[in-house]
Write a protein that holds these residues in place. Sequence first.
Motif, PDB file in Angstrom:
ATOM      1  N   PRO A  43       0.685  -1.236   0.071  1.00  0.00           N
ATOM      2  CA  PRO A  43      -0.085   0.039  -0.092  1.00  0.00           C
ATOM      3  C   PRO A  43       0.781   1.314  -0.015  1.00  0.00           C
ATOM      4  CG  PRO A  43       0.020  -0.959   2.136  1.00  0.00           C
ATOM      5  CD  PRO A  43       0.728  -2.002   1.367  1.00  0.00           C
ATOM      6  N   ARG A  44       0.627   2.187  -0.926  1.00  0.00           N
ATOM      7  CA  ARG A  44       1.300   3.405  -0.912  1.00  0.00           C
ATOM      8  C   ARG A  44       0.388   4.851  -1.046  1.00  0.00           C
ATOM      9  NH1 ARG A  44       5.165   5.402  -5.347  1.00  0.00           N
ATOM     10  NH2 ARG A  44       4.104   4.184  -6.575  1.00  0.00           N
ATOM     11  N   GLU A  45       0.554   5.339  -0.016  1.00  0.00           N
ATOM     12  CA  GLU A  45      -0.363   6.725  -0.144  1.00  0.00           C
ATOM     13  C   GLU A  45      -0.030   7.837  -1.524  1.00  0.00           C
ATOM     14  OE1 GLU A  45      -3.362   8.936   1.776  1.00  0.00           O
ATOM     15  OE2 GLU A  45      -2.280   7.046   2.382  1.00  0.00           O
ATOM     16  N   GLY A  46      -1.224   7.982  -1.792  1.00  0.00           N
ATOM     17  CA  GLY A  46      -1.170   8.858  -3.177  1.00  0.00           C
ATOM     18  C   GLY A  46      -0.804   8.177  -4.323  1.00  0.00           C
ATOM     19  N   SER A  47      -1.075   7.098  -4.528  1.00  0.00           N
ATOM     20  CA  SER A  47      -0.891   6.022  -5.730  1.00  0.00           C
ATOM     21  C   SER A  47      -1.727   5.251  -6.272  1.00  0.00           C
ATOM     22  CB  SER A  47       0.224   5.320  -5.690  1.00  0.00           C
ATOM     23  OG  SER A  47       0.095   4.134  -4.594  1.00  0.00           O
ATOM     24  N   VAL A  48      -1.877   4.705  -7.094  1.00  0.00           N
ATOM     25  CA  VAL A  48      -2.975   3.892  -7.944  1.00  0.00           C
ATOM     26  C   VAL A  48      -2.398   2.604  -8.254  1.00  0.00           C
ATOM     27  CG1 VAL A  48      -4.314   5.739  -8.721  1.00  0.00           C
ATOM     28  CG2 VAL A  48      -2.686   4.601 -10.281  1.00  0.00           C
ATOM     29  N   SER A  49      -3.121   1.351  -7.941  1.00  0.00           N
ATOM     30  CA  SER A  49      -2.630   0.080  -8.163  1.00  0.00           C
ATOM     31  C   SER A  49      -3.113  -0.377  -9.823  1.00  0.00           C
ATOM     32  CB  SER A  49      -2.749  -0.800  -6.995  1.00  0.00           C
ATOM     33  OG  SER A  49      -1.882  -0.184  -5.987  1.00  0.00           O
ATOM     34  N   ILE A  50      -2.551  -1.504 -10.416  1.00  0.00           N
ATOM     35  CA  ILE A  50      -3.099  -1.869 -11.553  1.00  0.00           C
ATOM     36  C   ILE A  50      -2.664  -3.379 -11.758  1.00  0.00           C
ATOM     37  CG2 ILE A  50      -3.278  -1.812 -14.041  1.00  0.00           C
ATOM     38  CD1 ILE A  50      -2.727   1.238 -13.745  1.00  0.00           C
ATOM     39  N   VAL A  51      -3.250  -4.091 -12.012  1.00  0.00           N
ATOM     40  CA  VAL A  51      -2.733  -5.637 -12.508  1.00  0.00           C
ATOM     41  C   VAL A  51      -3.123  -5.841 -13.887  1.00  0.00           C
ATOM     42  CG1 VAL A  51      -2.674  -8.144 -12.197  1.00  0.00           C
ATOM     43  CG2 VAL A  51      -2.982  -6.677 -10.402  1.00  0.00           C
TER      44      VAL A  51
END
Length: 880
Positions: free
Chosen positions: A361-369
């Motif tokens: 988890p990283r504040e201020g970011s978005v995740s994609i697979v």
Amino acid sequence: MERAVVQVTLFGLLLVLASTLPNKDDWNIYSFHINSTVTSRYATTVITSRVANRMDDSKEIEFQVRIPKNAFISKFRMFIDGQWYDGVVKRKEKAQQQYTEAVSRGQSAGLVSSVGRTLEEFKTSVTVAAHKKVTFELTYEELLKRKLGKYELQIHARPMQPVKDFKVDVYINEKAGINFIEVKGGLSTKALANAITRTHADKQAWVYFYPTEDQQKTCDGCGEQGMNGDLVIVYDVNRDTSLGDIKTSAGYFVHHFAPSSLSRIPKNVVFVIDQSGSMSGRKMQQTRIALIHILNDLAEDDHFGLITFDSSIFHWKRELVQANKKNLESAKTFAQNIQARGATDINAAVLEGARMLNAHPREGSVSIVILLTDGDPTSGETNLEQIQSNVRRDIADKFPLYCLGFGHDVNFEFLEKMSLQNNGVARRIYEDSDADLQLKGFYDEVATPLLTDVTMIYNGGTNLTQTNFSQYYNGSEIVVAGQITDNDIETFTPQVVAISRDRRVTFSNTNATVEYTGTDFDSHVQRVWAYLTVKQLLEKELLFSGPEKKNVKKEALELSLKYSFVTPLTSMVVTKPLGEKTDVLHKPKEGGPTQARPSPVGHRPSARTRNVLTPQHIPARRRSQGVSSGSLSGGLRPNIPASDHNIVVAVEEFLKTSQTNSDQVVSMVTSSVPLSHRFLLKTENLSLPLCFDVTGDVRLKLLHHPNRELSVNGELDTVTNGGFRRIVIHFKTDLYVEVDTNVITVREGQTLTRHTGQDLITAGSLTVIRRNKEIDVAAGDTRMVIYIHEKDGVEFLWPVLRQQPLDNNVTGIIALKPAVYEEVQQTPSTKLKIKDQEIDVTRSNAFDYSIVSPPTLDCWLMSAESVLQRRLDDFIVTQL
């Protein structure tokens, strides 16, 4: 007097072609017009083609139009002898009887079928009297989708003759203002560039393309047969950071939202790459190239992970790392050395990708697979619904899953459903020279997130299309439509709430006005709402089950009928002059069969049998049957290229002499002597397949791939069975695999094993797995499935080649080149011309064992030597 057949085919927006070109003095396309009007990104295209019969007798004009897959046909009509004949959109079940009756009479039925990356094909025909004319007019509608900061309207034309009155008129009206407009494509080059007039005036633009007959011969790919190329109109509209562009009319609204001046959000992305054996060769080479380009484009504040998988998982690193120079160089070295081998464990791979993101988890970011695969799961968890459930559980709506299906052999519906369940999309990557560019192009679309958790709010609105979006990417666009409660513009208040890089943002722009358009725009806004609603309801039907599925299907059907959209739930009945056959136009689903024989209402091939490309009956009166390609087959997988071949073995069937309906049950003749086995050599278009008989329990060479040291032979069964008793695979010098209906026997060197279950068998680079009634075999660039059928209580085998080897030296009965034939005589007996040889044929039939429930197909029966164009002995082996 027999009637000649002319095929008039429209391709792209309109393509005119013929399997066998008639003499230009016999017929003439004297007018060819395409008129496309784009208003607020919604394109309505009218194609009008006028053809004159110059002959002294009647002829049948066959009309085929190819339109974008994203479009809905909304109108089709023909003008003959002073009268219009209009097509009528009906519920598919109501049109089924007319469709079945047409086929049972040996007539071709109108279809829409997938014919390439972005097109579907509609086909019908009509008889035109001597020295008379016919006008075809087709209308279809589509919402242009913004990708990478632009919209594209494509026109692909191949008239097969220069046309005196050839015109393309495009009018674009965008109230937000047109930022730029360009004209590209092969039809904008050389002398044809001088035939293009482009005008841009703030909110409006016009493109006129009026080539002369001489100019139509001068583009790349053009010649004496006229134009062959495309015209692409590319444009975008003005953008700002406000609420966007909202149009209202007659109680409906449409909202285009695409803010641009926003800071990009750093992303966490995990690439999950299939490296199973079927990815070998050019697929893997292109994947490596694309992956290295993608890695080069990662920003330094992005974090990423890289997984490859076959039956096992291979990590570049087990955790996400920053995209700094050192890590990127290491990842590119890993990508460069990915090798194809083994089976396909999609479940474990995607779950591992989800785990990596959940652990980072990283504040201020978005995740994609991003998942790239070219086949079905064959290892680990192989139950498709269980895989989807597992993935949905682990992702838990926290980030989107994007699935890229590489090639035609992929279960696209499985990937599409899994993507939709996890707020993503699925995209097919086509096996072609530009596959690496397709992969890179998709990544570019999602490379720059600008907003997350986007919620579109409309106080005073109802019956809204989708209003929640997990992410908004630079260069894309969010479109929402709906109705305004009581048509009260004063109380209608739109608002957008989302999360940007470092804060929650609200787009409301109290200074903006909601634009009301006049009566000319009334139906337009309403039709955009209907189009979007139907599209999204069809997606929900894929996701839902039980009562929910039934309800969304009912709603989509009602809207399709109300607005005369030809969708997967409706059909267009093409009416014709008295005495002419009725055609019925169906629309396929992506990943479904490209062309199909009528099936029971509501029936669709299952994920494991999505391999039907069944020839339709062609009237015997037709003069010529040009066949571009085909296969010795009981069916082709959807969208499979002409080079992919299957084989069908069928027990010889004889219809009762009193039987008139070809769909009735047939009787099988048995005797104490060996029964003939009937083979079908299919064609890619709607021509009847060829068929021939092989008698007795002979052994046949099915496949020989010398460069791979791969041979496959099969032994036919006797009397009551319709296929093979045994199939034996030889691979390299020391591997032998024998398959029967009960046991798979593997001899590797001095080691002998027998397998009766559904476990994965791996021997070197050869993999074999049995799943219920099918056995998948993969060896390098070759993939084959062996189906197990049952007749009269006895099981038998038949093989189909799913992935054709690239090597031109491959031989064998399942690797035969497609047939090409021409029907040269109907009376007193039918003759076909194959190469330079005229052959007497009779109309017969055979079972098609390429699907689970085999239908009976009509076919042209002739000797094996005539079909194979060589001796049958060339395909007979003495030992398995």
